[in-house]
Design a protein around this motif. Structure first.
Motif, PDB file in Angstrom:
ATOM      1  N   CYS A 183       0.832  -1.206   0.000  1.00  0.00           N
ATOM      2  CA  CYS A 183       0.000   0.000   0.000  1.00  0.00           C
ATOM      3  C   CYS A 183       0.863   1.252   0.000  1.00  0.00           C
ATOM      4  N   CYS A 184       2.004   1.196   0.683  1.00  0.00           N
ATOM      5  CA  CYS A 184       2.868   2.364   0.764  1.00  0.00           C
ATOM      6  C   CYS A 184       4.052   2.284  -0.192  1.00  0.00           C
ATOM      7  N   LEU A 185       4.362   1.074  -0.632  1.00  0.00           N
ATOM      8  CA  LEU A 185       5.499   0.913  -1.536  1.00  0.00           C
ATOM      9  C   LEU A 185       5.094   0.965  -3.001  1.00  0.00           C
ATOM     10  N   LYS A 186       3.848   0.540  -3.302  1.00  0.00           N
ATOM     11  CA  LYS A 186       3.420   0.462  -4.699  1.00  0.00           C
ATOM     12  C   LYS A 186       2.189   1.314  -4.976  1.00  0.00           C
ATOM     13  N   GLY A 187       1.068   0.983  -4.358  1.00  0.00           N
ATOM     14  CA  GLY A 187      -0.143   1.738  -4.670  1.00  0.00           C
ATOM     15  C   GLY A 187      -1.220   1.558  -3.626  1.00  0.00           C
ATOM     16  N   TRP A 188      -1.902   2.642  -3.303  1.00  0.00           N
ATOM     17  CA  TRP A 188      -2.970   2.626  -2.302  1.00  0.00           C
ATOM     18  C   TRP A 188      -4.270   2.328  -3.034  1.00  0.00           C
ATOM     19  N   ASP A 189      -4.561   1.041  -3.230  1.00  0.00           N
ATOM     20  CA  ASP A 189      -5.732   0.640  -4.010  1.00  0.00           C
ATOM     21  C   ASP A 189      -6.929   0.402  -3.100  1.00  0.00           C
ATOM     22  N   SER A 190      -7.983  -0.217  -3.656  1.00  0.00           N
ATOM     23  CA  SER A 190      -9.217  -0.416  -2.892  1.00  0.00           C
ATOM     24  C   SER A 190      -8.997  -1.303  -1.668  1.00  0.00           C
ATOM     25  N   ASP A 191      -8.100  -2.276  -1.756  1.00  0.00           N
ATOM     26  CA  ASP A 191      -7.827  -3.129  -0.601  1.00  0.00           C
ATOM     27  C   ASP A 191      -7.183  -2.327   0.528  1.00  0.00           C
ATOM     28  N   CYS A 192      -6.309  -1.392   0.175  1.00  0.00           N
ATOM     29  CA  CYS A 192      -5.664  -0.566   1.194  1.00  0.00           C
ATOM     30  C   CYS A 192      -6.694   0.320   1.880  1.00  0.00           C
ATOM     31  N   VAL A 193      -7.624   0.861   1.110  1.00  0.00           N
ATOM     32  CA  VAL A 193      -8.678   1.694   1.678  1.00  0.00           C
ATOM     33  C   VAL A 193      -9.559   0.869   2.602  1.00  0.00           C
ATOM     34  N   ARG A 194      -9.849  -0.372   2.195  1.00  0.00           N
ATOM     35  CA  ARG A 194     -10.670  -1.253   3.021  1.00  0.00           C
ATOM     36  C   ARG A 194      -9.969  -1.540   4.347  1.00  0.00           C
ATOM     37  N   ILE A 195      -8.687  -1.843   4.282  1.00  0.00           N
ATOM     38  CA  ILE A 195      -7.944  -2.132   5.506  1.00  0.00           C
ATOM     39  C   ILE A 195      -7.943  -0.918   6.420  1.00  0.00           C
ATOM     40  N   ALA A 196      -7.757   0.268   5.846  1.00  0.00           N
ATOM     41  CA  ALA A 196      -7.750   1.487   6.656  1.00  0.00           C
ATOM     42  C   ALA A 196      -9.107   1.743   7.276  1.00  0.00           C
ATOM     43  N   SER A 197     -10.163   1.569   6.499  1.00  0.00           N
ATOM     44  CA  SER A 197     -11.509   1.910   6.963  1.00  0.00           C
ATOM     45  C   SER A 197     -12.071   0.890   7.933  1.00  0.00           C
ATOM     46  N   VAL A 198     -11.838  -0.389   7.658  1.00  0.00           N
ATOM     47  CA  VAL A 198     -12.458  -1.449   8.447  1.00  0.00           C
ATOM     48  C   VAL A 198     -11.546  -1.944   9.557  1.00  0.00           C
ATOM     49  N   SER A 199     -10.355  -2.354   9.202  1.00  0.00           N
ATOM     50  CA  SER A 199      -9.489  -3.017  10.179  1.00  0.00           C
ATOM     51  C   SER A 199      -8.701  -2.053  11.044  1.00  0.00           C
ATOM     52  N   CYS A 200      -8.145  -1.014  10.441  1.00  0.00           N
ATOM     53  CA  CYS A 200      -7.200  -0.173  11.177  1.00  0.00           C
ATOM     54  C   CYS A 200      -7.830   1.024  11.871  1.00  0.00           C
ATOM     55  N   GLN A 201      -8.866   1.603  11.284  1.00  0.00           N
ATOM     56  CA  GLN A 201      -9.422   2.802  11.898  1.00  0.00           C
ATOM     57  C   GLN A 201     -10.743   2.557  12.601  1.00  0.00           C
ATOM     58  N   ALA A 202     -11.700   1.992  11.858  1.00  0.00           N
ATOM     59  CA  ALA A 202     -13.045   1.890  12.413  1.00  0.00           C
ATOM     60  C   ALA A 202     -13.167   0.857  13.518  1.00  0.00           C
ATOM     61  N   GLU A 203     -12.297  -0.157  13.513  1.00  0.00           N
ATOM     62  CA  GLU A 203     -12.508  -1.268  14.413  1.00  0.00           C
ATOM     63  C   GLU A 203     -11.533  -1.339  15.581  1.00  0.00           C
ATOM     64  N   CYS A 204     -10.487  -0.544  15.595  1.00  0.00           N
ATOM     65  CA  CYS A 204      -9.546  -0.576  16.714  1.00  0.00           C
ATOM     66  C   CYS A 204     -10.092   0.272  17.841  1.00  0.00           C
ATOM     67  N   GLY A 205     -10.475  -0.375  18.904  1.00  0.00           N
ATOM     68  CA  GLY A 205     -11.071   0.342  20.024  1.00  0.00           C
ATOM     69  C   GLY A 205     -10.034   1.045  20.869  1.00  0.00           C
ATOM     70  N   PRO A 206     -10.458   1.673  21.936  1.00  0.00           N
ATOM     71  CA  PRO A 206      -9.533   2.376  22.829  1.00  0.00           C
ATOM     72  C   PRO A 206      -8.460   1.448  23.382  1.00  0.00           C
ATOM     73  N   ASN A 207      -7.266   1.985  23.489  1.00  0.00           N
ATOM     74  CA  ASN A 207      -6.123   1.269  24.080  1.00  0.00           C
ATOM     75  C   ASN A 207      -5.630   0.101  23.238  1.00  0.00           C
ATOM     76  N   GLU A 208      -6.045   0.046  21.968  1.00  0.00           N
ATOM     77  CA  GLU A 208      -5.524  -0.998  21.093  1.00  0.00           C
ATOM     78  C   GLU A 208      -4.504  -0.373  20.157  1.00  0.00           C
ATOM     79  N   SER A 209      -3.441  -1.082  19.885  1.00  0.00           N
ATOM     80  CA  SER A 209      -2.331  -0.528  19.117  1.00  0.00           C
ATOM     81  C   SER A 209      -2.555  -0.717  17.629  1.00  0.00           C
ATOM     82  N   CYS A 210      -2.974   0.343  16.952  1.00  0.00           N
ATOM     83  CA  CYS A 210      -3.272   0.245  15.532  1.00  0.00           C
ATOM     84  C   CYS A 210      -2.038   0.371  14.661  1.00  0.00           C
TER      85      CYS A 210
END
Length: 289
Positions: free
Chosen positions: A49-76
């Motif tokens: 995602c950072c070395l080649k291209g920020w495609d739809s999978d990268c956006v999904r990971i950011a939106s679902v796994s890394c931002q929307a779902e990491c609760g308080p005190n979890e290391s994202c």
């Protein structure tokens, strides 16, 4: 050429080569892209995602796994934001293409396919466990074919039964066939303990004291209300001779272990799977021989 090709929906994003992750993320208005921890989380889980291209999978990971779902005190910013430091699993249940677990911090996390909302937070699947919000602290979970049932304890001390996912066969007991990824919850009338839940292919059950409430698909009598019908859309009680201590639900049949050690089963019985001494279906809890 290094420019983002924006499309109507974020999941259609294609940022091309080369890439500055922050700028591409910002142009697509990806949730959390201004948070360096989220960007680091995405890059650690999928370096391309950072070395080649920020495609739809990268956006999904950011939106679902890394931002929307990491609760308080979890290391994202690590590759393991699923449980966090010092947490372990105390309960796990597997569906057809998804799984769910309850950890020692009394939170529910699910992963896998979520095309029908069975992960409880989104219609987008993820290979990384995501936090599922419930009305209270997670106590129990049962994953069905494409739906999930969860039990939580509200701050009032009362138990709450939640359902999410596919509802084509009334697995959510809503009276409609609309699937949902948001939790559909019912308070259990002041009950504060002694509840067990189970999920089969397209039906589910909850046992409260000496009554069992089942709903969903019922073509073989697997709901156990004494009737055969395509579906049951309400939590209809059936009285047992003793409280159930555990439930086991198959594709078209159900069983319960009672407090005295007896086992009762009901539903499809073509192959004698109920263990009741005959091979005909039964729509009411019958004692295993």
């Amino acid at each position: 050429n290094g420019k983002c090709a924006c499309k109507p929906k974020w999941r259609g994003a294609n940022c091309g080569l080369p890439l500055n992750a922050d700028s591409c993320c910002s142009k697509h208005k990806t949730p959390g892209c201004s948070d360096s921890l989220v960007v680091s989380c995405v890059c650690s889980r999928r370096p391309s995602c950072c070395l080649k291209g920020w495609d739809s999978d990268c956006v999904r990971i950011a939106s679902v796994s890394c931002q929307a779902e990491c609760g308080p005190n979890e290391s994202c910013n690590t590759t393991s934001c699923n449980l966090g430091v010092g947490k372990s699993v105390v309960k796990v249940s597997m569906g057809e293409q998804h799984g769910c677990a309850i950890s020692t911090d009394e939170k529910l996390r699910c992963w896998g396919n979520s095309a029908t909302g069975q992960l409880g937070k989104t219609f987008i699947g993820t290979p990384i466990p995501i936090h599922v919000p419930l009305p209270g602290k997670a106590i129990d979970v049962a994953a069905g074919e494409r739906f999930t049932v969860a039990l939580s304890k509200h701050s009032s001390g009362n138990l709450v039964l939640s359902r999410f996912g596919n509802n084509q066969h009334q697995q959510l007991a809503t009276g409609s066939k609309k699937m949902a990824y948001g939790s559909i919850s019912n308070g259990l009338g002041g009950v504060s303990g002694g509840v067990v839940i189970g999920a089969g292919r397209r039906h589910a059950c909850a046992s409260i004291k000496n009554r069992i409430y089942c709903w969903g698909s019922n073509g073989a009598g697997q709901v156990g209300n004494g009737k055969l019908s395509p579906t049951v859309s309400t939590l209809t009680p059936t009285t047992l001779k003793a409280p159930a201590t555990s439930l086991g639900l198959g594709s078209l049949h159900s069983c319960a272990v009672l407090s005295g050690g007896d086992v009762v089963c009901w539903g499809a019985n073509t192959f004698g799977q109920l263990g009741i001494g005959k091979v005909s279906n039964t729509a009411y809890p019958s004692a295993v021989k």
